[in-house]
Write a protein that holds these residues in place. Structure first.
Motif, PDB file in Angstrom:
ATOM      1  N   VAL A 116     -13.214  -0.262  38.562  1.00 57.80           N
ATOM      2  CA  VAL A 116     -13.734  -1.559  38.999  1.00 57.80           C
ATOM      3  C   VAL A 116     -12.625  -2.591  38.779  1.00 57.80           C
ATOM      4  O   VAL A 116     -11.972  -2.565  37.727  1.00 57.80           O
ATOM      5  CB  VAL A 116     -14.985  -1.911  38.173  1.00 57.80           C
ATOM      6  CG1 VAL A 116     -15.463  -3.321  38.460  1.00 57.80           C
ATOM      7  CG2 VAL A 116     -16.085  -0.892  38.411  1.00 57.80           C
ATOM      8  N   PRO A 117     -12.354  -3.471  39.747  1.00 56.03           N
ATOM      9  CA  PRO A 117     -11.302  -4.480  39.550  1.00 56.03           C
ATOM     10  C   PRO A 117     -11.505  -5.257  38.243  1.00 56.03           C
ATOM     11  O   PRO A 117     -12.624  -5.678  37.935  1.00 56.03           O
ATOM     12  CB  PRO A 117     -11.453  -5.385  40.770  1.00 56.03           C
ATOM     13  CG  PRO A 117     -12.067  -4.509  41.806  1.00 56.03           C
ATOM     14  CD  PRO A 117     -12.975  -3.571  41.063  1.00 56.03           C
ATOM     15  N   GLU A 118     -10.419  -5.423  37.554  1.00 59.57           N
ATOM     16  CA  GLU A 118     -10.444  -6.025  36.218  1.00 59.57           C
ATOM     17  C   GLU A 118     -11.109  -7.402  36.225  1.00 59.57           C
ATOM     18  O   GLU A 118     -11.860  -7.746  35.315  1.00 59.57           O
ATOM     19  CB  GLU A 118      -8.987  -6.082  35.718  1.00 59.57           C
ATOM     20  CG  GLU A 118      -8.774  -6.642  34.329  1.00 59.57           C
ATOM     21  CD  GLU A 118      -8.764  -8.172  34.297  1.00 59.57           C
ATOM     22  OE1 GLU A 118      -9.256  -8.717  33.298  1.00 59.57           O
ATOM     23  OE2 GLU A 118      -8.297  -8.803  35.277  1.00 59.57           O
ATOM     24  N   VAL A 119     -10.877  -8.171  37.265  1.00 56.43           N
ATOM     25  CA  VAL A 119     -11.390  -9.545  37.307  1.00 56.43           C
ATOM     26  C   VAL A 119     -12.917  -9.577  37.158  1.00 56.43           C
ATOM     27  O   VAL A 119     -13.475 -10.494  36.542  1.00 56.43           O
ATOM     28  CB  VAL A 119     -10.944 -10.257  38.614  1.00 56.43           C
ATOM     29  CG1 VAL A 119     -11.403  -9.514  39.856  1.00 56.43           C
ATOM     30  CG2 VAL A 119     -11.438 -11.691  38.668  1.00 56.43           C
ATOM     31  N   LEU A 120     -13.598  -8.558  37.674  1.00 53.36           N
ATOM     32  CA  LEU A 120     -15.062  -8.557  37.629  1.00 53.36           C
ATOM     33  C   LEU A 120     -15.584  -8.307  36.217  1.00 53.36           C
ATOM     34  O   LEU A 120     -16.753  -8.548  35.926  1.00 53.36           O
ATOM     35  CB  LEU A 120     -15.623  -7.505  38.596  1.00 53.36           C
ATOM     36  CG  LEU A 120     -15.300  -7.735  40.068  1.00 53.36           C
ATOM     37  CD1 LEU A 120     -15.885  -6.623  40.932  1.00 53.36           C
ATOM     38  CD2 LEU A 120     -15.840  -9.096  40.535  1.00 53.36           C
ATOM     39  N   LEU A 121     -14.696  -7.808  35.335  1.00 56.28           N
ATOM     40  CA  LEU A 121     -15.100  -7.544  33.950  1.00 56.28           C
ATOM     41  C   LEU A 121     -14.696  -8.697  33.047  1.00 56.28           C
ATOM     42  O   LEU A 121     -14.973  -8.690  31.856  1.00 56.28           O
ATOM     43  CB  LEU A 121     -14.435  -6.252  33.450  1.00 56.28           C
ATOM     44  CG  LEU A 121     -14.547  -5.044  34.376  1.00 56.28           C
ATOM     45  CD1 LEU A 121     -13.680  -3.892  33.874  1.00 56.28           C
ATOM     46  CD2 LEU A 121     -16.003  -4.597  34.506  1.00 56.28           C
ATOM     47  N   SER A 122     -14.026  -9.681  33.623  1.00 54.32           N
ATOM     48  CA  SER A 122     -13.396 -10.725  32.812  1.00 54.32           C
ATOM     49  C   SER A 122     -14.384 -11.740  32.264  1.00 54.32           C
ATOM     50  O   SER A 122     -14.111 -12.422  31.282  1.00 54.32           O
ATOM     51  CB  SER A 122     -12.349 -11.478  33.656  1.00 54.32           C
ATOM     52  OG  SER A 122     -13.019 -12.239  34.662  1.00 54.32           O
TER      53      SER A 122
END
Ligand code: ADE
Length: 243
Positions: free
Chosen positions: A188-194
């Motif tokens: 999952v793209p890192e930004v969505l976990l940020s």
């Protein structure tokens, strides 16, 4: 909202509106979809609804009298839509516009066409769902009714707002991910976990635009967005596509 669907094939609608979001909307009294069998308004003992075209040529044409009688049997017909491949292209804007009506009536076209006087005298607009020809207007009526009903206030739950939909504001939807965090080597793209809401929003706008450029660049040129910075959050609903 009250929706009538005038059709020669009422059986095609069984089940379609009895499942999922549309069924819940009906159970909650947000929409009432009534199927009107055109055959019941056919002429004579054989309940004739169609005839050969004046001027010759193949196929059968739906006669005007049964359609007029079906419409006149309704207490309220509201805006009357004929589904036909020669109609203007049904878009998210049309869905939104029609979702604001109190009463809607779809007439499902069939066979080689519908007597022109139906369009001239009884119909408010002709809509098509795409540049291809189906066997009849039943599937298009289902498609349009579905697209309209989900935009009626309160039909979608708070957790599934339509403001992120493809075609909302003239862009396709950004990519979505859910668990697991990694699937077959793809993360999952890192930004969505940020947890950084502003960054997430910016990423989503960027990706929506990228996806639109890749698969539907015509949407950007139609809405005059080519080269423009996307501006979601303006509060406008689906007005990017103004054909
Ligand atoms: N009837 C047959 N094809 C159709 C289409 N593409 N849209 C609406 N009605 C239709």
């Amino acid at each position: 909202m009250l929706i009538h669907i005038i059709t020669l094939f009422p059986g095609m609608f069984e089940g379609v509106f009895q499942e999922s979001i549309l069924a819940r909307a009906a159970a909650r009294g947000l929409v009432d979809i009534r199927i009107v069998p055109l055959r019941e308004f056919g002429l004579g003992t054989h309940r004739v609804v169609d005839d050969t075209p004046y001027g010759g040529g193949g196929g059968m044409v739906l006669k005007p009298e049964p359609i007029a009688a079906a419409l006149e049997s309704l207490d309220r017909r509201g805006r009357v839509v004929l589904t036909t491949p020669r109609g203007s292209l049904f878009t998210q804007n049309d869905a939104l516009r029609l979702s604001r009506e109190e009463v809607l009536t779809f007439i499902c076209g069939h066979y080689e066409g519908v007597d022109e006087r139906v369009s001239e005298l009884l119909v408010d607009e002709e809509l098509s769902i795409g540049d291809y020809v189906l066997t009849g207007g039943e599937l298009p009526a289902m498609v349009m009714a579905d697209a309209v009903v989900r935009l009626i206030p309160d039909v979608l739950g708070k957790d599934s707002l339509h403001t992120g939909d493809s075609h909302y504001e003239g862009l396709l939807e950004h990519p979505q991910y859910t668990r697991p965090r990694e699937f077959r080597g793809m993360s999952v793209p890192e930004v969505l976990l940020s947890g950084d809401h502003a960054r997430i929003q910016a990423w989503r706008r960027h990706m929506a635009r990228e996806k639109t450029i890749q698969t539907r660049p015509d949407l950007l040129s139609r809405s005059g967005r080519a080269g423009a910075v996307t501006d979601s959050g303006t509060g406008r609903q689906g007005e990017g596509d103004d054909r």
